[in-house]
Design a protein around this motif. Sequence first.
Motif, mmCIF file in Angstrom:
data_model
loop_
_atom_site.group_PDB
_atom_site.id
_atom_site.type_symbol
_atom_site.label_atom_id
_atom_site.label_comp_id
_atom_site.label_asym_id
_atom_site.label_seq_id
_atom_site.Cartn_x
_atom_site.Cartn_y
_atom_site.Cartn_z
ATOM 1 N N GLY A 284 4.208 8.338 5.292
ATOM 2 C CA GLY A 284 4.775 7.753 4.090
ATOM 3 C C GLY A 284 3.795 7.389 3.003
ATOM 4 O O GLY A 284 4.170 6.735 2.037
ATOM 5 N N HIS A 285 2.538 7.803 3.138
ATOM 6 C CA HIS A 285 1.514 7.550 2.118
ATOM 7 C C HIS A 285 1.482 8.728 1.155
ATOM 8 O O HIS A 285 0.648 9.635 1.290
ATOM 9 C CB HIS A 285 0.140 7.370 2.764
ATOM 10 N N ALA A 286 2.339 8.722 0.141
ATOM 11 C CA ALA A 286 2.402 9.856 -0.783
ATOM 12 C C ALA A 286 1.088 10.085 -1.507
ATOM 13 O O ALA A 286 0.837 11.179 -2.014
ATOM 14 C CB ALA A 286 3.522 9.634 -1.801
ATOM 15 N N GLN A 287 0.231 9.059 -1.554
ATOM 16 C CA GLN A 287 -1.033 9.164 -2.281
ATOM 17 C C GLN A 287 -2.089 9.972 -1.538
ATOM 18 O O GLN A 287 -3.106 10.333 -2.116
ATOM 19 C CB GLN A 287 -1.579 7.764 -2.582
ATOM 20 N N MET A 288 -1.875 10.288 -0.237
ATOM 21 C CA MET A 288 -2.959 10.887 0.536
ATOM 22 C C MET A 288 -2.520 11.972 1.502
ATOM 23 O O MET A 288 -3.324 12.433 2.310
ATOM 24 C CB MET A 288 -3.695 9.790 1.320
ATOM 25 N N VAL A 289 -1.261 12.400 1.444
ATOM 26 C CA VAL A 289 -0.780 13.436 2.349
ATOM 27 C C VAL A 289 -0.295 14.645 1.550
ATOM 28 O O VAL A 289 -0.004 14.540 0.359
ATOM 29 C CB VAL A 289 0.367 12.921 3.247
ATOM 30 N N ILE B 41 0.822 -1.217 0.000
ATOM 31 C CA ILE B 41 0.000 0.000 0.000
ATOM 32 C C ILE B 41 0.859 1.270 0.000
ATOM 33 O O ILE B 41 1.102 1.829 -1.072
ATOM 34 C CB ILE B 41 -1.042 -0.041 1.133
ATOM 35 N N PRO B 42 1.369 1.775 1.142
ATOM 36 C CA PRO B 42 2.059 3.069 1.058
ATOM 37 C C PRO B 42 3.324 3.045 0.224
ATOM 38 O O PRO B 42 3.600 3.992 -0.529
ATOM 39 C CB PRO B 42 2.358 3.419 2.520
ATOM 40 N N LEU B 43 4.116 1.977 0.342
ATOM 41 C CA LEU B 43 5.348 1.932 -0.433
ATOM 42 C C LEU B 43 5.048 1.867 -1.926
ATOM 43 O O LEU B 43 5.637 2.598 -2.724
ATOM 44 C CB LEU B 43 6.214 0.751 -0.003
ATOM 45 N N ALA B 44 4.123 1.008 -2.327
ATOM 46 C CA ALA B 44 3.822 0.869 -3.750
ATOM 47 C C ALA B 44 3.232 2.154 -4.333
ATOM 48 O O ALA B 44 3.594 2.568 -5.435
ATOM 49 C CB ALA B 44 2.864 -0.301 -3.972
ATOM 50 N N HIS B 45 2.305 2.785 -3.606
ATOM 51 C CA HIS B 45 1.770 4.061 -4.075
ATOM 52 C C HIS B 45 2.902 5.058 -4.317
ATOM 53 O O HIS B 45 2.913 5.779 -5.324
ATOM 54 C CB HIS B 45 0.805 4.641 -3.033
ATOM 55 N N THR B 46 3.845 5.108 -3.392
ATOM 56 C CA THR B 46 4.948 6.061 -3.498
ATOM 57 C C THR B 46 5.894 5.680 -4.633
ATOM 58 O O THR B 46 6.351 6.543 -5.393
ATOM 59 C CB THR B 46 5.698 6.151 -2.169
#
Length: 361
Positions: free
Chosen positions: A278-283, A187-192
């Motif tokens: 670390g959630h680049a998709q939502m911060v 989730i967070p790593l892959a999104h980033t």
Amino acid sequence: MSDPIKVGFIGLNPGSHWAAMAHVPALKALPEAFEIIGVANSTPESAQRTAEAMGLKHAFASPAELVTSPEIDLVVVTVKVPYHFDLVSLALNAGKHVYCEWPLGNGLDEARKLAALAAKKGVVAVVGTQARAAQEILHLKKLIAEGYVGRVLSTSLIGTGGNWADKTSAERYYLYDKSNGATMEDIPLAHTLAAVQDVLGPFGPLTATKSFNFDTVTITETGAQKPKTAADQVMVQGTMASGAAVSVHYKGGTNRGTNFLWEINGTEGDIQVTAGLGHAQMVQLTIKGARGDEKELAPLMPEPAAREGLPDFPGARNVAGIYARLAQDIRTGSHEAPSFADAVALHELLDRIEASAAARA
């Protein structure tokens, strides 16, 4: 002007869940392009509650009823990862366009099957790697392409997952079971990483290590101890295809220090991207840089006008960017939104990380 694309949700509940927090505000920001028509949830009663609370025209009794409705053009799947394959397959086989939350499938094999089915059906099939649509990422991509840092020499990334440490709620426990395909790297790593590749190009050779500080997790509501099979430390080193060195470290939970730091270092300058998680998709991402004779980093943010008319919440704003591309793809036949084929490529990168970590375990 074309009629709005009619949207049906599988997995939408009022309140704090992701679909209500991000997808609904995103679609409301694009009223000429989309109209939310109805919902199907795990039970007819749940769908009815959501439809009443959100003023939707239809509460479908089942996902099968939703995907076969002539009133639905686009099926949006926002349920837990283990249910993606069956529900997305259902929608594709009904000939509907699909927006599926990332991860596309529970592992690479499911993702490949869904991508092949989407190609066979000839519909627009989009995956929600919405960090790729963040205004800050688009601006960063332009800065790198225009040579702000010169030739990229190295990049380093540190992030925290928020979850995947030693405590969780009962609702989120499924994230801690690796078999569900919703780990920190999923989730967070892959999104980033999807955003990193948009900015710097694909990854080259890499090695990875995964480790555990905790092999059990405490359920906060009850104090019960449950097994934890998802890693809480993920480290990746290697090079980008360009030859630039790369180092990545994602950590479970959060800390009092660095929760997101992405640096890009080049022959002419340096860029630093920071955030609170670390959630680049939502911060909210903050970009600073310096080049040439400059000694201190200075803000390098996109123009505020880029956000006009979009939601304040960065997650919803980024999802709106994906929906805008999706509408264009449906109406013009373009290929601007992240496709199922793109999702397969990202799953393949995760598979490489998993294989390397397993070989080193």
